[in-house]
Design a protein around this motif. Structure first.
Motif, PDB file in Angstrom:
ATOM      1  N   GLU A  75       5.622  -4.780 -15.961  1.00 46.00           N
ATOM      2  CA  GLU A  75       5.347  -4.683 -14.521  1.00 46.00           C
ATOM      3  C   GLU A  75       4.689  -3.319 -14.313  1.00 46.00           C
ATOM      4  O   GLU A  75       5.361  -2.287 -14.372  1.00 46.00           O
ATOM      5  N   PRO A  97       9.046  -0.289  -8.770  1.00 47.40           N
ATOM      6  CA  PRO A  97       9.193   0.373  -7.459  1.00 47.40           C
ATOM      7  C   PRO A  97      10.483   1.178  -7.316  1.00 47.40           C
ATOM      8  O   PRO A  97      10.497   2.227  -6.673  1.00 47.40           O
ATOM      9  N   SER A  98      11.584   0.688  -7.897  1.00 45.44           N
ATOM     10  CA  SER A  98      12.856   1.415  -7.747  1.00 45.44           C
ATOM     11  C   SER A  98      12.856   2.740  -8.501  1.00 45.44           C
ATOM     12  O   SER A  98      13.741   3.573  -8.281  1.00 45.44           O
ATOM     13  N   THR A 132       4.566  -8.838 -11.195  1.00 47.49           N
ATOM     14  CA  THR A 132       5.975  -8.481 -11.393  1.00 47.49           C
ATOM     15  C   THR A 132       6.441  -8.910 -12.782  1.00 47.49           C
ATOM     16  O   THR A 132       5.762  -9.682 -13.477  1.00 47.49           O
ATOM     17  N   LYS A 186       7.393  -2.515  -3.192  1.00 45.24           N
ATOM     18  CA  LYS A 186       7.072  -3.631  -4.083  1.00 45.24           C
ATOM     19  C   LYS A 186       5.999  -4.527  -3.462  1.00 45.24           C
ATOM     20  O   LYS A 186       5.075  -4.977  -4.143  1.00 45.24           O
ATOM     21  N   ARG A 187       6.105  -4.779  -2.129  1.00 48.73           N
ATOM     22  CA  ARG A 187       5.102  -5.604  -1.457  1.00 48.73           C
ATOM     23  C   ARG A 187       3.728  -4.929  -1.502  1.00 48.73           C
ATOM     24  O   ARG A 187       2.709  -5.586  -1.725  1.00 48.73           O
ATOM     25  N   ASP A 203      11.373 -13.673  -8.296  1.00 47.83           N
ATOM     26  CA  ASP A 203      11.201 -12.655  -7.255  1.00 47.83           C
ATOM     27  C   ASP A 203      11.699 -13.165  -5.915  1.00 47.83           C
ATOM     28  O   ASP A 203      11.469 -14.320  -5.540  1.00 47.83           O
ATOM     29  N   ASP A 219      13.224  -2.018 -12.102  1.00 45.39           N
ATOM     30  CA  ASP A 219      11.815  -2.382 -11.962  1.00 45.39           C
ATOM     31  C   ASP A 219      11.005  -1.156 -11.593  1.00 45.39           C
ATOM     32  O   ASP A 219      11.544  -0.061 -11.410  1.00 45.39           O
ATOM     33  N   MET A 253       2.891  -0.733 -12.097  1.00 39.31           N
ATOM     34  CA  MET A 253       2.631  -0.275 -10.725  1.00 39.31           C
ATOM     35  C   MET A 253       1.776   0.986 -10.779  1.00 39.31           C
ATOM     36  O   MET A 253       2.238   2.043 -11.212  1.00 39.31           O
TER      37      MET A 253
END
Length: 728
Positions: free
Chosen positions: A667, A583-584, A699, A689-690, A725, A581, A669
């Motif tokens: 997704e 954020p990772s 997401t 992620k938050r 999620d 995803d 970001m």
């Protein structure tokens, strides 16, 4: 011998006119008659020759010839013969009168020799012609109708002391009359055309190749025909019917003089044409229809390719050893026609089926070929294990890999239009790797016709599309796309470059391999063998005044460091990464040794994506979700209503699967102050992620549920690709 040689000359000169001149004009008639007359006299050594044509209800003299041997040194006699010839050319005879009238009326030749029983006839003709007639040949000029006649009187005394014609002379004159009649008929009637059978007959005579009138005259090798396939046969108009040796065949074709088609056939099949029989176009077409009954559209770019026939032929070489023309040894060689045919058919078939990847997988006892269609692998065919080596080696040759190296993985590219005459313009990204039962090959199909898909066609939601378009128009920074293999990362990047590709922008790409060729963009192919890596290409590009740099993939620390450096020094850098995803991705780059403050300073956005199968528009079934499905929809979107499921039986449009095509989920970001602070503090991925969700990031799960709400896919398909999620 001289006579035979002259006969061949006559035959060729007339046949070339008959075959190569499709629409002779009436002005050509005199020259054709003159040619016919002079060649006949020369070939048959006639003392007199007359050519007659039918005009209305009359027979007219079109050409009259008298040999100088009829008058010798007698000038008066010479003048008399010339005056007679001139007078005859003005005369008309009624049809059905005399020998010529009988020949024209009945369409059959008349042949007289000077014998006791025929003396009265010869005496009568002597009085009419003015010289002693000892032999006469009269043959009709006959096509579908009789249009005239040719009459010869007396063979030259120097050639035959009795001035008598022979049966072979009659045969030759009939053949010449056949050609001349076809030419003259077309001059008189422009609408008259040679029949297919006559054309084949004349071409066979011209080229000295045997003529085939019926399919029953040939002993056809069914396995050979099926192995070569209808595509090549239809395209070149050449029907192979017998294998003469492992590398040569006998064929049936309409025109053996068409060397371009012969060469194309030999290149496509790698078989030498050693023997040719001539057949009419309808005969060859009937044979093709007989052997390829179900391939009504074969030869067109969209035609279905029945690959199972080739597989059956190949399998039979192993199950019935010693039968047929194809040997097991042929199928283990990368240069054999069956292997070449099989390789092309697999690629063509996969393209037509809409596959994204082709898997060639050797097992313990057989070779399995699978296609990935709409994200799922489907088994296509099984082949004998012995075919594996020849097939893999053939694919390596097509993409210039080392065929001797079987212990290490290799990567390459096939430009398929070099190996097919079909309208299939695709490239294939090839990866080979050693497995426990042999080398596996995976080919990614890169369809050049799909390289310019606009961003809205990729499945972006309206909100994500607007945000992403802002990101790709930033003057500098780093844009990363992440997801597993086959999730559409490269396609999205190319589409993004297509939007910002203007003459005032310098775009440089470093790719391994180049997947799509884009006009106006500078693309570099990586080559590890010579040390041309992503890192080296990036260093080069930083000195080439770029505005936008695309790096195919960030794989190692060195590439990551230089990419960040480029993004920090006024360039927009776009690349891909393999993470689950968005954020990772930050953590992944950190693991490569890039400092957190450099990541936060350079990052513009990260786009994680997947491809979901589209539910078939034709047979999808509406329903109201309940229970767990309803709960998932409400949690993800705060909405629940009518959605669609796939029809278990499917329909012809989706080939019975219930799904057709794919749609992207994203997704997105986007970097901001709060996210930058979190990256610098090296907070956990869950925290990032938050933060991103609080700032408006949808997401992958939420976007997949949005596609379910829009009726593009199903809950089952969405959950099988992206789980719900855990973070709220």
């Amino acid at each position: 011998m001289a006579s035979a040689s002259l006969s061949n000359t006559l035959r060729r000169s007339l046949l070339i006119k008959v075959i190569s001149k499709p629409a002779p004009s009436r002005e050509d008639m005199a020259s054709v008659i003159e040619l016919t007359a002079s060649k006949i006299v020369e070939a048959l050594h006639a003392q007199s020759m007359t050519l007659y044509l039918v005009e209305g209800n009359d027979i007219v003299f079109k050409h009259v010839y008298y040999s100088p041997t009829l008058w010798g040194d007698d000038k008066a006699k010479e003048t008399r013969f010339k005056e007679t010839a001139a007078k005859l050319l003005t005369l008309k005879l009624p049809i059905n009168k005399g020998i010529v009238g009988k020949v024209i009326a009945e369409g059959t030749p008349v042949f007289f020799r000077n014998t006791d029983t025929q003396a009265p006839m010869m005496l009568s003709m002597a009085q009419t012609t003015g010289f002693d007639v000892r032999s006469m040949l009269t043959v009709p000029l006959k096509t579908n109708v009789v249009i005239g006649a040719i009459q010869l009187l007396n063979k030259e005394p120097a050639v035959d002391i009795n001035c008598a014609f022979s049966d072979s002379d009659l045969a030759l004159l009939q053949e010449v009359a056949e050609y001349s009649a076809s030419l003259l008929q077309r001059m008189q009637d422009p609408k008259h055309q040679l029949s297919a059978d006559d054309t084949a007959k004349f071409i066979a005579r011209l080229t000295n190749h045997p003529l085939v009138n019926k399919a029953e005259e040939l002993a056809i090798d069914d396995k050979l025909v099926e192995a070569i396939g209808d595509a090549i046969i239809r395209r070149e108009g050449i029907f192979p019917y017998k294998r003469l040796s492992p590398n040569s065949v006998a064929v049936l074709m309409t025109n053996p003089l068409d060397y371009a088609k012969r060469e194309a056939f030999q290149q496509a099949t790698e078989l030498i044409i050693e023997d040719i029989h001539v057949g009419s176009a309808p005969l060859i077409e009937s044979l093709v229809k007989k052997y390829f009954k179900n391939d009504a559209k074969a030869g067109s770019g969209d035609a279905d390719v029945d690959i199972s026939r080739v597989a059956d032929v190949i399998s039979s070489a192993y199950t019935a050893e010693g039968t047929g023309e194809i040997s097991a040894a042929d199928l283990e060689s990368e240069d054999s026609a069956p292997i070449i045919q099989l390789t092309n058919r697999i690629i063509e078939d996969a393209y037509i089926c809409g596959a994204s990847d082709i898997h060639i997988e050797p097992q313990e006892k057989e070779l399995i070929v699978r296609y990935r269609i709409d994200g799922l692998c489907q088994e296509k065919l099984r082949l004998p294990r012995q075919v594996a080596n020849g097939l893999v080696t053939r694919l390596k040759i097509m993409c210039n890999l080392d065929i001797a190296e079987r212990r290490l993985p290799q990567d390459g590219r096939i430009v398929f239009k070099k190996y097919t005459k079909k309208n299939i313009d695709i490239d294939l990204r090839v990866a080979t790797g050693p497995m426990n039962h042999g080398e596996k090959v995976v080919m990614r199909i890169l369809d050049k016709t799909k390289s310019t898909l606009p961003l809205p066609a990729l499945g972006f939601s309206e909100e994500n599309l607007a945000k992403y378009r802002e990101c790709i128009r930033q003057p500098y920074g780093m844009i990363l796309h992440c997801g597993p293999t086959g999730s559409g990362k490269s396609m999205t990047l190319y589409s993004a470059l297509g939007e910002v590709n203007t003459p005032d922008v310098n775009i440089q790409t470093a790719e391994d391999p180049i997947e799509y060729t884009l006009a106006g963009i500078n693309q570099m192919q990586m080559s590890r063998a010579i040390g041309l890596t992503f890192a080296r290409a990036l260093r080069c590009y930083l000195r080439m005044d770029p505005d936008i740099i695309l790096v195919g993939e960030i794989r190692d620390e060195e590439t990551a460091q230089i990419a960040v450096e480029a993004a920090l020094t006024g360039h927009l850098l776009v690349s891909t990464l393999h993470t689950n995803d968005a954020p990772s991705t930050v953590a992944r780059i950190g693991e490569m040794g890039v400092e957190p403050f450099n990541i936060s300073a350079s990052l513009v956005c990260v786009c994680a994506q997947r491809l979901l199968r589209r539910v078939c528009k034709n047979c999808k079934q509406p329903y109201e979700p309940a229970g767990r499905e309803k709960e998932i929809m409400e949690k993800a979107l705060g909405w629940c209503g009518q959605i669609f499921r796939a029809n278990p039986q499917g329909c012809p449009m989706c080939n019975g699967t219930g799904y057709k095509g794919r749609v992207g989920i994203h997704e997105l970001m986007i970097n901001n102050e709060e996210l930058t602070e979190g990256i610098n503090k090296e907070v956990e991925v869950a925290v990032l992620k938050r933060i991103a969700m609080k700032n408006g990031m949808k997401t992958l799960h939420q976007d997949s549920m949005l596609k379910v709400k829009m009726g593009l896919t199903t809950v089952e398909e969405a959950l099988s690709n992206v789980p719900p999620d855990l973070i709220t």
